[in-house]
Design a protein around this motif. Sequence first.
Motif, PDB file in Angstrom:
ATOM      1  N   THR A 257       0.842  -1.189   0.000  1.00  0.00           N
ATOM      2  CA  THR A 257       0.000   0.000   0.000  1.00  0.00           C
ATOM      3  C   THR A 257       0.879   1.242   0.000  1.00  0.00           C
ATOM      4  O   THR A 257       1.890   1.284   0.703  1.00  0.00           O
ATOM      5  CB  THR A 257      -0.899   0.032   1.254  1.00  0.00           C
TER       6      THR A 257
ATOM      7  N   ASP B  36      -7.963  -8.712  -1.071  1.00  0.00           N
ATOM      8  CA  ASP B  36      -7.144  -7.746  -1.801  1.00  0.00           C
ATOM      9  C   ASP B  36      -5.944  -8.376  -2.482  1.00  0.00           C
ATOM     10  O   ASP B  36      -5.176  -7.679  -3.153  1.00  0.00           O
ATOM     11  CB  ASP B  36      -6.652  -6.649  -0.851  1.00  0.00           C
TER      12      ASP B  36
ATOM     13  N   SER C 159       2.790  -3.574  -8.933  1.00  0.00           N
ATOM     14  CA  SER C 159       3.037  -3.355  -7.514  1.00  0.00           C
ATOM     15  C   SER C 159       3.562  -1.951  -7.262  1.00  0.00           C
ATOM     16  O   SER C 159       3.204  -1.314  -6.273  1.00  0.00           O
ATOM     17  CB  SER C 159       4.030  -4.398  -6.994  1.00  0.00           C
TER      18      SER C 159
ATOM     19  N   ARG D  64       0.824   0.533  -6.981  1.00  0.00           N
ATOM     20  CA  ARG D  64       0.083   0.493  -5.718  1.00  0.00           C
ATOM     21  C   ARG D  64       0.878   1.093  -4.569  1.00  0.00           C
ATOM     22  O   ARG D  64       0.297   1.643  -3.637  1.00  0.00           O
ATOM     23  CB  ARG D  64      -0.287  -0.952  -5.369  1.00  0.00           C
TER      24      ARG D  64
ATOM     25  N   ASP E 256       1.150  -9.511  -6.055  1.00  0.00           N
ATOM     26  CA  ASP E 256       1.827  -8.542  -5.194  1.00  0.00           C
ATOM     27  C   ASP E 256       3.313  -8.866  -5.162  1.00  0.00           C
ATOM     28  O   ASP E 256       3.733  -9.868  -4.589  1.00  0.00           O
ATOM     29  CB  ASP E 256       1.221  -8.613  -3.788  1.00  0.00           C
TER      30      ASP E 256
END
Length: 1005
Positions: A96, A243, A474, A477, A853
Amino acid sequence: MGDIAVVGIDCFFPGAYGTDAYWELLLRSGDAIGGLPDERWTAADFPAVSRGGFADGIDSFDHAFFSVSPREAAAMDPHQRMLLQCAWRAIEDSGTAPPALAGTDTGVFVGMMGGEWGRLTMSDHRWVTPQLGAGGSAGMTANRVSYHLNLSGPSLTVDTACSSSLVAVHLAVNSLLSGETSTALAAGVNLVLSPSLGLVYEQLGLAAPDGRCKPFSAEADGIGRGDGVAVVVLRRLEDALADGSRVYAVIRGTAVNQDGRSNGVTAPSRWAQQKVLEAAYRRAGVTPDQVRFVEAHGTGTVLGDAIECAALGAVHGVRRAEPCALGSVKGNLGHTEGAAGLAGLIKTALALHHRLVPASRFADRENPRLRLAERGLRLLKSPLRLPRGETVAGVSSFGMGGTNVHAVLATAPRRIAAGGSAAARVPAPGSTGSTAGVFTLTADSPEGLRRNLAVQAAAVAARPRGAAAALCRSSNRVKTGLPYRFATTARDTGELAAALFEAAEADADAVVGTRRAPSWSRPTVAFLFTGQGSEYPGMTAGLHRESAAYRRHLEEADAALAPHTGFSVRELLLGADPRVRRTRYAQPALFAVGYALAATLDGLGVRPVAVLGHSAGEFAAAVTAGALTLAEAAELVAVRGALMEELPRGAMLAVGIGRGEIAPLLAAEPEAVLAAVNGPSDVTVSGPVAVLDRIERALRADGVRARRLGVAHAFHSPGLQPVLGRLRERAERTAAVRPQIPFASCRYGRMLREEPLDAAYWVGQAAEPVLFGEALEALVRESAPTHLLEVGPRPQLLPLAGRSGAARGRDFLHPCPGPESGGRELAEVVAALYRAGLDPDWATLYEPRDRGDERLAPYVFSTESRFRNGRRALAAPADTAPPAGPAHTGTTEPASAVRTPAAAAAASGTASQRTGGSREVLAAVIAAVSEVGGYANEEIVPTTRFYEDLGFDSVMIMQLKDRIEARLPRLGEISVPHMLPALRSVATLADHLGVQITAKAAPAA
């Protein structure tokens, strides 16, 4: 209880700055114990406590990154400073971008033992300042993280002595389970700032003479202290799974209890420790025989080890296939006190993640008095490889005052531990195996961007060469949200590493462009839809192979067209069918391409401020603008193309002169007409083939550029008259709706006002000249786009726009600039708009298999500013690499006087400009700002902003008022309420004060 996922980790331990370094230290059974660093106390004064697990670089802090003034940073407890940076990196590790958590209910739970900084800095009352009040408060440690990251969930610092950080985990877990928070940061922080506690240990007989903890060893002789900062990011497991987050391990249960009145307030209780283990296993729903290994508290004191092993043996000494493995990371690091519980939890989570439990230091000489074997326990003398399937582990932490805590962890579900479900990685039908992605990176300054580009380049280069799309996804994000932006496209990691290295070595301005992309700056894009003449066999086939979104939208257009065309546009395009050059095929195909491209861009977040369509391109433009539905436009285009196919053969000629210059030739050839005015020196002539042959020869003889268009009919000429009635008849069945987006009409040569796109409009635009040049001028004048983006199979309108001069200062983009185009060209459009300030919906760019991810190197903070003994220290010389710390991986940042984003943007010349106020007023404001914030004068320039760049608050504003009044006595007393609106930048405040001085000096009327 429900399961909690550990989704992010960052740590800073002696000799192990970062999670990877920590794991490497554990695997090699490394020893992080050493002598006292220079910035601590003098070893000669306290030789008995001069060895331990001391980390270098605890005085460095990237204060500008967090908009903290040097004066406030110097007053901040190093625990607060180090934790801020560690928290940022842990959130990144969770997949995140930290700015994405702003305003959320994310909680911060920090374990911290004692408050040495407050005692060290506030004992001399002569030097107490407002900044020290917050900077020296242990309770503010969690609040700093919540404040600077704008998190609104619970924020608290807990002190239960050595069990503090694992108690923080317990509180965070319960907050998540209760629904109070959706994400939680659990942290532990411990920096050995003075010899005080070490002297206490020595006087209690608990200090190890060599500064080393030797857990459960026959050599165990006491505690060696250690530094440590650690953060884990926690989420409910079901949320993490939904997620697609990477999960290191799962927390199955935690329990906390107290010794009560035992044999002394500082002595451990076997019975309480036993009960906390049993309670944790009950909450986790496991039995002791299922627990494969325990990361023990293991301080290496004779009494502590004996009591802990007795408690563990009472619980684990049951019938089991093999003994429960036992270890303690304190053998590597020393006792990190307030961070000790998290040091053990992170070790355990990494062991479960890698399915390998590191050997314990000092395990080779086990203390026989502990009777480990008969208690069902064994020390790990070599690494323990974990089998497939679920493994359960325990983590213990005990506080000196009797607060005990135990956590039960387990391996993550297999599909998540592997980085995503298998189904998500299966290529979609029609897709290729290697698609282009956009790798993004942001930083707080140009220098920060270059520093992090170098780190990312090295990290990517160290990977095995392979597809880069998932890594790019990734980065989208995680590495976003800061003001200075970088983006590049890549298909594989080798190509990506080369691009990152090149950017890292480039001039800062070349990397970030001529200006930064602040949060309030967004690109405005106008769509230009290409008309007939741009078609070719196989157009957009490459993009179809590489973009799931484009495939989906092309299929939508195909389904809408098929009932009216009698053929599949999709099969026509993918089969490279040459019939696409014929009008009845070309117009539906171009419409499908235009619609699918526009819809794909819309899904990426690229939405136009205005649209323009050239001839047949107006139909896709009308759908994008909301004036026609897809079904209505599809039928109109199919009918239009079929009708025009019936027309006699004709031709069109693009000519490089203006309307006035072509007029004499047209007067001499009445069968030829002006079909389009594309710019001051770009017109198109339409008419019979023989007539255009004569006109072309005449123009070429005069040296005029003339090019025959690839069409078979004389469009936009009286030759269309035989089919216009039937076109009108069909168009009259379509509802006339005004566009919802500003629509530049090439029929009228201006923006539409109240005119509907009705049957009369569609008949007129087919027969009348295309006034593209005038329509483009109107669009640019009234909608002021920053970018013109052509929507079609190859560039046709952008060259016209460039030659017309109407689009000066605009950037040109094309997502499909020719037959070789694929996903990369679309990605490059998104990258360019991202650099300009767009925040795309990145997921649309990638195939489902590329949405896993991937772990990226964490953010590398500047180590230029150092703060020692409450003062800002000089940076290390440019040719000296400062010690690698949590913010450093070995690269050195060149020294720069300008550290704030606004200052960096202004450094090219703005700093010397005069404001509306006098130079005297500006100089006084800069001096006052520098004094209040602790900046050097050269760090403050007129464009520097008080809140965003300098981190000013109400206390600093009052201090600023006092200092300005002292420097500018002519002002008298300054009204703070009147001053507040002027605190946008140093320049606006100087202007405001200059006006006040002028007004006071003016004679009374």
